[in-house]
Write an enzyme that holds these catalytic residues in place. Structure first.
Site, PDB file in Angstrom:
ATOM      1  N   HIS A 267       0.826  -1.210   0.000  1.00 39.45           N
ATOM      2  CA  HIS A 267       0.000   0.000   0.000  1.00 39.45           C
ATOM      3  C   HIS A 267       0.858   1.256   0.000  1.00 39.45           C
ATOM      4  CE1 HIS A 267       0.073   1.045   4.419  1.00 39.45           C
ATOM      5  NE2 HIS A 267       0.100  -0.254   4.609  1.00 39.45           N
ATOM      6  N   GLU A 311      -5.283   2.022   2.134  1.00 41.60           N
ATOM      7  CA  GLU A 311      -5.259   0.830   2.992  1.00 41.60           C
ATOM      8  C   GLU A 311      -5.545   1.210   4.428  1.00 41.60           C
ATOM      9  OE1 GLU A 311      -3.177  -2.284   5.579  1.00 41.60           O
ATOM     10  OE2 GLU A 311      -3.066  -0.103   5.525  1.00 41.60           O
ATOM     11  N   ASP A 340       3.459  -6.035   3.362  1.00 42.98           N
ATOM     12  CA  ASP A 340       3.124  -4.875   4.187  1.00 42.98           C
ATOM     13  C   ASP A 340       4.010  -4.876   5.434  1.00 42.98           C
ATOM     14  OD1 ASP A 340       1.929  -2.790   5.501  1.00 42.98           O
ATOM     15  OD2 ASP A 340      -0.097  -3.612   5.467  1.00 42.98           O
TER      16      ASP A 340
END
Length: 487
Positions: A267, A311, A340
């Site tokens: 993200h 996100e 992530d």
């Protein structure tokens, strides 16, 4: 799920007609691709991204890459610029969508006229202006209507609800507090003295202004209430919440089998509180570095790199993308890998615990790929819940096998008992908040995952028919979804 009218795929780069240069490249292999990933390139990218986050200082008072900020718009431009430089290898799309955006201008909290110095606003909190309100302690975890009986029993119509963290999203707690008459809410973590923060997600008609406080303060207030001490709360939040347009960026290799796409994502946004260089600047950087180095090789299967927006507001960008795939587009994606937080300072090598029994077939094979890699390097690894915390959710829910790795957020390291990322969702998540050993190892593992499946999907489970997600019947649904557990 129907394709919303606001879905828009914008510009794509041009496909070159001369394939001779590409055909002269060697076929991708894991060791060769990994060898091209360096500390120096990762460090240079981290410095650039932090400089980009500083574009928001004038507006926000500190560096951030939250959606709607100058820092996020420049992050998107930075990604696009690099992809344009690889236009002979990738096409890319910009997918616009609407997302909630909020900003807190200032806030304050006092108890019996004494100012509290340590409190934090929740993202997407509405404004609040509460004067001399009674504090009401909420039963249990504040996730059910019955928990708010103390508000109903209170003789005051001017109240602030004190609620524990746990079980349900923060937004549910805030909305229930407002539903039962509270003017505002305070939330604390009963397991940690960290001042809690997060996002309230999509507001309801009853969502109230919400601040996070420490366990120490909360327990002191509860003890005073139990002793019969009258507690009066002044609470002020100057804030707004509204919709903005933001966008995902999706790059796909020109070459390779377009009916067998290997997809991966990170993200592009941060929380409002800080620049997000680990969360998820590290994943953003890892993908860009792997994408750049993959251009040195031929591939058998197409590879798709995605940078999701919003996100931190509830997995909005990745869910928007996954739910708007046609059945044919969905069926071509053989797997999705989520990256992530790759460089947490007190890291663990974390692997999502996917299984073929509970998740789309292939999820377990992805898990094993990561485990095998760490074991080949003699590195310890841990399994973490595959519970809906990051951008793999929309893919799992629409039948696409998924997996991923992380280095850790606000949890504690199982070896030393210390917080994995002390700057999680905080201003100090800058270039000093990166563990370079973890960053390099995890980016090389990302390169390994790409090289493995770009070369061959032999032995990987064939796709099942795509799942059609709807609000009434979503397959592979998670217990924790959206705005409670967000990286």
């Amino acid at each position: 799920m129907p394709r919303p009218a606001e879905a828009a795929l914008l510009s794509t780069s041009l496909i070159p007609t001369d394939n001779s240069t590409y055909e002269a490249l060697p076929l991708v292999d894991s060791e060769s691709l990994q060898a091209l990933i360096t500390h120096e390139a990762l460090n240079a990218s981290a410095l650039e991204l932090f400089a980009i986050a500083n574009a928001s200082v004038k507006e926000y008072g500190h560096p951030t890459r939250v959606i709607g900020s100058g820092g996020h718009y420049k992050t998107l431009g930075w990604i696009e610029k690099q992809l344009k430089n690889m236009s002979d290898y990738y096409t890319y799309e910009k997918q616009e969508f609407k997302a909630l955006n909020g900003m807190v201008f200032n806030h304050s909290l006092s108890v019996n006229g004494v100012k509290v110095l340590d409190e934090k606003p929740f993202q997407l909190t509405p404004a609040a202006h509460v004067y001399w309100a009674d504090l009401v302690v909420i039963d249990n975890l504040g996730c059910e209507d019955i928990d708010y009986a103390p508000l109903n029993a209170s003789l005051s119509t001017n109240t602030v609800a004190l609620i524990k963290r746990g079980e349900c999203p923060f937004g549910n707690k805030s909305s229930l507090a407002g539903k039962w008459g509270a003017s505002a809410a305070l939330i604390y973590d009963p397991e940690s003295d960290e001042i809690i923060t997060g996002t309230l997600g999509t507001p309801t008609n009853t969502t109230v202004g919400t601040l996070g406080i420490s366990k120490t303060l909360a327990e002191s207030l509860i003890a005073q209430k139990n002793a019969g001490v009258p507690l009066k709360i002044n609470m002020f939040i100057a804030a707004y919440v509204g919709f903005i347009k933001t966008k995902n960026i999706i790059a796909t290799t020109i070459h390779g089998d377009q009916d067998n796409i290997v997809a991966l994502g990170a993200h592009s946004d941060s929380v409002e509180a800080g620049p997000g260089i680990n969360d998820d600047g590290s994943g953003t950087i890892s993908l860009l570095n792997v994408a750049a180095q993959l251009t040195n090789f031929k591939i058998n299967n197409a590879v798709r790199f995605a940078w999701w927006a919003a996100e931190e507001e509830g997995l909005l960008g990745s869910n928007f993308y996954a739910y708007n795939l046609t059945a044919l587009e969905n069926s071509k994606i053989r797997l999705f890998m989520d990256y992530d937080m790759m460089a947490s300072p007190n890291f663990e090598y974390q692997v999502y615990n996917g299984s073929n029994e509970l998740n789309p077939p292939g999820s377990e094979e992805l898990k094993q790929l990561y485990i095998d890699y760490y074991e080949s390097k003699g590195l310890p690894w841990v399994l973490i819940p595959f519970d809906g915390r990051s951008d793999y959710v929309g893919f799992i829910e629409t039948g696409i096998p998924a997996g991923g790795i992380a280095a850790g957020a606000e949890g504690k390291n199982s070896q030393n008992g210390e917080v994995l990322d002390k700057c999680y969702h905080a201003l100090c998540d800058d270039v000093t908040n990166l563990n370079w050993d973890a960053f390099l190892t995890n980016t090389q593992l990302i390169a390994h995952s790409v090289a493995t499946y770009a070369n061959s999907l032999e032995g990987f489970p064939l796709r099942e028919p795509p799942k059609v997600a709807s609000s009434a019947d979503v397959p592979y649904k998670f217990n924790l979804h959206g705005n409670f557990y967000i990286m």
